[in-house]
Structure formats: structure tokens, C-alpha cells
Design a protein around this motif. Structure first.
Motif, PDB file in Angstrom:
ATOM      1  N   ASP A 212      39.235  42.843  44.731  1.00  0.00           N
ATOM      2  CA  ASP A 212      38.624  43.090  43.422  1.00  0.00           C
ATOM      3  C   ASP A 212      39.345  44.237  42.715  1.00  0.00           C
ATOM      4  N   TYR A 213      39.694  45.251  43.495  1.00  0.00           N
ATOM      5  CA  TYR A 213      40.378  46.414  42.933  1.00  0.00           C
ATOM      6  C   TYR A 213      41.758  46.035  42.411  1.00  0.00           C
ATOM      7  N   THR A 214      42.461  45.183  43.150  1.00  0.00           N
ATOM      8  CA  THR A 214      43.758  44.690  42.677  1.00  0.00           C
ATOM      9  C   THR A 214      43.618  44.049  41.299  1.00  0.00           C
ATOM     10  N   ALA A 215      42.598  43.219  41.142  1.00  0.00           N
ATOM     11  CA  ALA A 215      42.367  42.571  39.847  1.00  0.00           C
ATOM     12  C   ALA A 215      42.150  43.606  38.752  1.00  0.00           C
ATOM     13  N   ALA A 216      41.400  44.663  39.067  1.00  0.00           N
ATOM     14  CA  ALA A 216      41.140  45.717  38.079  1.00  0.00           C
ATOM     15  C   ALA A 216      42.408  46.492  37.736  1.00  0.00           C
ATOM     16  N   VAL A 217      43.244  46.758  38.733  1.00  0.00           N
ATOM     17  CA  VAL A 217      44.507  47.476  38.503  1.00  0.00           C
ATOM     18  C   VAL A 217      45.400  46.658  37.576  1.00  0.00           C
ATOM     19  N   LEU A 218      45.538  45.367  37.859  1.00  0.00           N
ATOM     20  CA  LEU A 218      46.362  44.500  37.015  1.00  0.00           C
ATOM     21  C   LEU A 218      45.810  44.454  35.590  1.00  0.00           C
ATOM     22  N   ALA A 219      44.490  44.322  35.477  1.00  0.00           N
ATOM     23  CA  ALA A 219      43.872  44.245  34.155  1.00  0.00           C
ATOM     24  C   ALA A 219      44.097  45.515  33.361  1.00  0.00           C
ATOM     25  N   TYR A 220      43.941  46.644  34.006  1.00  0.00           N
ATOM     26  CA  TYR A 220      44.141  47.931  33.335  1.00  0.00           C
ATOM     27  C   TYR A 220      45.584  48.071  32.852  1.00  0.00           C
ATOM     28  N   CYS A 221      46.524  47.745  33.737  1.00  0.00           N
ATOM     29  CA  CYS A 221      47.941  47.930  33.396  1.00  0.00           C
ATOM     30  C   CYS A 221      48.423  46.937  32.345  1.00  0.00           C
ATOM     31  N   LEU A 222      47.790  45.779  32.264  1.00  0.00           N
ATOM     32  CA  LEU A 222      48.191  44.752  31.298  1.00  0.00           C
ATOM     33  C   LEU A 222      47.312  44.730  30.052  1.00  0.00           C
ATOM     34  N   ASP A 223      46.359  45.687  29.966  1.00  0.00           N
ATOM     35  CA  ASP A 223      45.395  45.690  28.854  1.00  0.00           C
ATOM     36  C   ASP A 223      44.751  44.310  28.713  1.00  0.00           C
ATOM     37  N   ALA A 224      44.280  43.783  29.819  1.00  0.00           N
ATOM     38  CA  ALA A 224      43.731  42.428  29.846  1.00  0.00           C
ATOM     39  C   ALA A 224      42.473  42.321  29.004  1.00  0.00           C
ATOM     40  N   SER A 225      42.197  41.093  28.567  1.00  0.00           N
ATOM     41  CA  SER A 225      40.992  40.853  27.769  1.00  0.00           C
ATOM     42  C   SER A 225      39.754  40.743  28.649  1.00  0.00           C
ATOM     43  N   SER A 226      39.938  40.365  29.932  1.00  0.00           N
ATOM     44  CA  SER A 226      38.798  40.245  30.833  1.00  0.00           C
ATOM     45  C   SER A 226      39.270  40.097  32.274  1.00  0.00           C
ATOM     46  N   VAL A 227      38.337  40.336  33.194  1.00  0.00           N
ATOM     47  CA  VAL A 227      38.523  40.028  34.610  1.00  0.00           C
ATOM     48  C   VAL A 227      37.363  39.135  35.023  1.00  0.00           C
ATOM     49  N   THR A 228      37.658  38.098  35.806  1.00  0.00           N
ATOM     50  CA  THR A 228      36.600  37.233  36.335  1.00  0.00           C
ATOM     51  C   THR A 228      36.711  37.189  37.849  1.00  0.00           C
ATOM     52  N   ILE A 229      35.617  37.555  38.516  1.00  0.00           N
ATOM     53  CA  ILE A 229      35.520  37.453  39.964  1.00  0.00           C
ATOM     54  C   ILE A 229      34.763  36.160  40.268  1.00  0.00           C
ATOM     55  N   TRP A 230      35.410  35.233  40.962  1.00  0.00           N
ATOM     56  CA  TRP A 230      34.811  33.928  41.256  1.00  0.00           C
ATOM     57  C   TRP A 230      34.184  33.962  42.642  1.00  0.00           C
ATOM     58  N   LYS A 231      32.873  33.673  42.709  1.00  0.00           N
ATOM     59  CA  LYS A 231      32.127  33.727  43.961  1.00  0.00           C
ATOM     60  C   LYS A 231      31.378  32.420  44.192  1.00  0.00           C
ATOM     61  N   ASP A 232      30.698  32.341  45.353  1.00  0.00           N
ATOM     62  CA  ASP A 232      29.905  31.150  45.666  1.00  0.00           C
ATOM     63  C   ASP A 232      28.448  31.320  45.247  1.00  0.00           C
TER      64      ASP A 232
END
Length: 428
Positions: A212-232
Motif C-alpha cells: 500500500d505504501y509503494t502505491a502511495a509513494v508512486l502516487a505522490y511522486c507522479l502527482d497522481a489523481s487517485s490511488v485505488t486499493i483493491w480488496k476482497d
């Protein structure tokens, strides 16, 4: 850019891998980065391999072969005809060289262990467990490409640079941002969660909820529009459905509220994942990979929880400890500092604390089974009264009905409340 993260449960088998492709195709592939964890229980299997290796038990080599076989079985199932998957896709997947890639990764794992001279468990752990994410991302990338969804495989160790704190590495934000922006702009890519590398090129891992943290790091560095964590699960619920009946989906959660819930032990999202997203107000969605069309939960810059209802968190198998001075003198700052030093030294995770003039009460998790050593050290200076196997309940936004629900049929050992939060230590 949007960032998706899929955990091990979403790709535990061939059906899961196919479903992930379907989710991505449904949600759109433009400007998308995907973070993937190890498949199923692979990390546990790698931990077993390390354990056998450290005991000088040569069966660790057989365990590696078993892991190799398990991943080949998933690949072979993906090669089989399946409704909705064209034969040309299956043919391309068979010819992709994925089995050679898997063999190469497994040989790398064996080589890592045979060459190892380090006595540092955390260092060895990071060099070994990363192979789970390398395997999963290679398989998923090959399947995506075979099915016509052109995808670039990225090695997260070349994107996320960290310090040397193995198993809980800190991100070098400046260097990581530079590498990520150079490598990950405007293309569909797949990379590994949980892993990075230090300045010497050794693999590091990012600690609890690392993917999850990796996703946040990438989003922060790329100024992403959103992050989605897919769960069951359909999103974030107001309680664990395994413990409470009639749970309710939380549609919107403020960043600060999500951090509060995580702090008290809810399996929402780890605070370290939320903090970089909050800094740039990047919304975080928690959605079901089984029902991708549903809204799920959004964690973002809203004023309050929606719906605003009690949220329940329970931590079981805790220890309740009451500490007092042997001569009935005050428990002052020096004593509290001393007690926390011992708790830290024995790696206890504190969930609640309360002090009075002559006593100090704490509730903590004995994660590393060091309670006997802790009590022995504290009893040299204090009178100590432990109660083991208690439960710590936390209710955010409590009301009378919520309190009654938790207290019913239980022996309450301690109750502590603030304006928004009630905590109870109970013996069930």
C-alpha cells in the motif's frame, strides 16, 4: 496517472490473475500504474525458507523447489482454455518465456542464499522475500501482454530508493521522485509492492502494509489523481464482520479519521500510506476486485465520516498491566520514562495507557512473546499485576447503544473516554 494496488488475495491463483486483467480493462488502462503483491501465501512460504536456512536445514532447497512448482502450476492453468480468453492470447502466453523467467528468479533465490554470509536476519529477509513480488509481477505482466493489454514491467528497486533499515526502510524521497518521474510517466506499467533498494543496490522492504505504501509513494511522486486499493471486501466497514454483526460500509472517510482508526488497530490503511496522499490531497479508494463497478470507500479531504456512525475496533490477546511503586510513592515522569524504555526494549505495542498518582496502567500486545522477560525486569523496581488474554475495544464516535453492545456479557477492567473515542479493556 492513477495508481492501482492489488494484494496477494487478488492474484492467489489463475482465476485471480484473469480477474485482475478484467478489472483493469473495465476501469481503463490509460495513464495507469499497477502495484502488485506476492501471490497468495508466497511471503509466508519464503519466511519458512529463511527459517529452515537459518537452522542449517537443507530442506530449504526443497521448499524453494515447492514454491517454484506452485508458481508453474498457476502459469500452466493460465495456459489452459478459459471462457472469454481467446486462443491467440493463450498461444502468446505460452510463447512469452514466462517459465524461463520464473526459473531465472528461483535460481536467483537459491544463489542469494548459497552466497549469503550475513548474520543479520533483517538483511537476509529482504534479499529473500522480494522474490515473491518479482514472480507475481512477471506472471501478471506476461499475461496482460499476451491478452493484448500492452504493459511495461518495472523493477521497484530501480524506482524506490531507501535507507539501510532493512525490513522497515525509510524512503529517500528526492532520489525516488527523480527516478519515478523519469521511468513511469504516461504508460501502463506493473511494479512490485513492498520493495526498494538502498544506495548499494541491496534490496530493502518497506515494513507493514508495504505494498500500500509503494502505491502511495508512486502516487505522490507522479502527482497522481487517485490511488485505488483493491480488496476482497466492498470497502471499509465500521467494524470487523468476523466479530460484529450488521456492519455498515463507510462511504467517505477524512484522512485524519482514517489515521485515527488505523492508530487504534483497525485494518483500514496504515498511517504511513495515508500521510503522503494527505500531503497532496490525493484521494484513496478502497474497492472490491469482485465488484469493481461498486463505489466502495473514498478516503479524502472531507469534513466528517459518512455515514457518521460508531466504528468498532477490537484487538484480542492483549496484556493488561498495572504498575505501582513498592513504597507507595508517586509514579512520576522518571518512572514513566523508565517503564516506556522497558516496553520499547521488549518490543511491546501499546494500545492504551492511564496513570494515577501511585499507579500506571497499560494494555499492550506481546507480539514477540517477551512478556516473561518484561515482567522480570519491571519487578526489580515495581509492583506489577498482569492480566493476560484480555481484549481492547475502541469505539470511535460512540453512543450509549455502542457502549452497551461492547460491554454486554463482559467484565470491564478499565474504561477510558475522550470526546470522540471510548476504549475498554475487557475479559471475555
Amino acid at each position: 496517472m492513477r495508481i492501482f494496488k492489488f494484494g496477494g488475495a487478488s492474484i492467489k491463483d489463475a482465476t485471480g490473475v484473469r480477474n485482475v486483467l478484467q478489472v483493469v480493462q473495465t476501469m481503463g488502462v490509460d495513464n495507469l500504474g499497477i502495484v502488485i503483491s506476492a501471490m497468495g501465501k508466497t511471503t509466508n512460504a519464503l519466511e519458512d525458507i529463511i527459517s529452515s536456512y537459518q537452522k542449517n536445514d537443507a530442506t530449504y532447497l526443497q521448499l524453494i523447489d515447492d514454491l517454484h512448482k506452485a508458481h508453474l502450476e498457476i502459469v500452466e492453468e493460465l495456459e489452459m482454455p478459459f471462457e472469454g480468453v481467446k486462443e491467440v492470447c493463450l498461444s502468446r502466453f505460452r510463447e512469452s518465456g514466462i517459465k524461463k523467467d520464473i526459473k531465472s528468479i528461483m535460481e536467483s533465490l537459491k544463489g542469494e542464499m548459497l552466497r549469503n554470509k550475513s548474520k543479520n536476519y533483517s538483511f537476509l529477509y529482504d534479499q529473500v522475500v522480494c522474490h515473491g513480488e518479482l514472480l507475481s509481477t512477471k506472471i501478471v505482466t506476461a499475461f496482460f501482454n499476451a491478452c493484448g493489454t500492452a504493459t511495461n514491467w518495472k523493477d521497484a528497486r530501480q524506482l524506490i530508493k531507501t535507507d539501510h533499515k532493512y525490513r522497515d526502510a525509510g524512503v529517500n524521497w528526492q532520489e525516488s521522485e527523480k527516478l519515478i518521474k523519469e521511468s513511469c510517466q504516461r504508460e501502463l506499467f506493473i511494479t512490485q509492492g513492498f520493495i526498494g533498494s538502498d544506495e548499494n543496490g541491496f534490496t530493502t522492504t518497506l515494513g507493514r502494509e508495504g505494498s500500500d505504501y509503494t502505491a502511495a509513494v508512486l502516487a505522490y511522486c507522479l502527482d497522481a489523481s487517485s490511488v485505488t486499493i483493491w480488496k476482497d471486501v466492498p470497502g471499509v466497514l465500521n467494524a470487523d464482520p468476523r466479530v460484529f454483526e450488521n456492519t455498515v460500509l463507510l462511504h467517505k472517510i477524512p484522512y485524519n479519521e482514517a489515521i485515527e482508526l488505523a492508530f487504534y488497530g483497525a485494518s483500514v490503511i496504515h498511517p504511513k500510506t495515508l500521510q503522503p496522499l494527505q500531503g497532496k490531497e490525493i484521494p484513496l479508494y478502497v474497492k472490491s476486485f469482485l465488484q469493481p463497478d461498486r463505489d466502495g470507500t473514498i478516503i479524502t479531504a472531507v469534513e466528517t465520516l459518512e455515514p457518521l456512525i460508531p466504528c468498532y475496533i477490537v484487538r484480542k490477546n492483549m496484556v493488561f498491566l498495572k504498575i505501582s511503586s513498592r513504597d507507595f510513592s508517586f509514579i512520576g515522569e522518571n518512572n514513566i520514562s523508565d517503564i516506556f524504555h522497558e516496553l520499547s526494549r521488549h518490543k511491546m505495542q501499546v494500545g492504551l495507557l492511564q496513570n494515577s498518582a501511585i499507579s500506571f496502567s497499560i494494555c499492550f500486545e506481546d507480539k514477540y512473546h517477551k512478556i516473561k522477560e518484561l515482567l522480570k525486569d519491571l519487578e526489580k523496581r515495581y509492583k506489577v499485576s498482569p492480566v493476560e488474554d484480555v481484549s481492547l475495544y475502541t469505539i470511535r464516535h460512540y453512543n450509549g447503544d455502542a457502549i452497551q453492545l461492547v460491554e454486554s456479557g463482559k467484565s470491564v477492567l478499565l474504561k477510558q473516554r475522550t470526546q470522540e473515542t471510548l476504549q475498554l479493556i475487557v475479559k471475555e
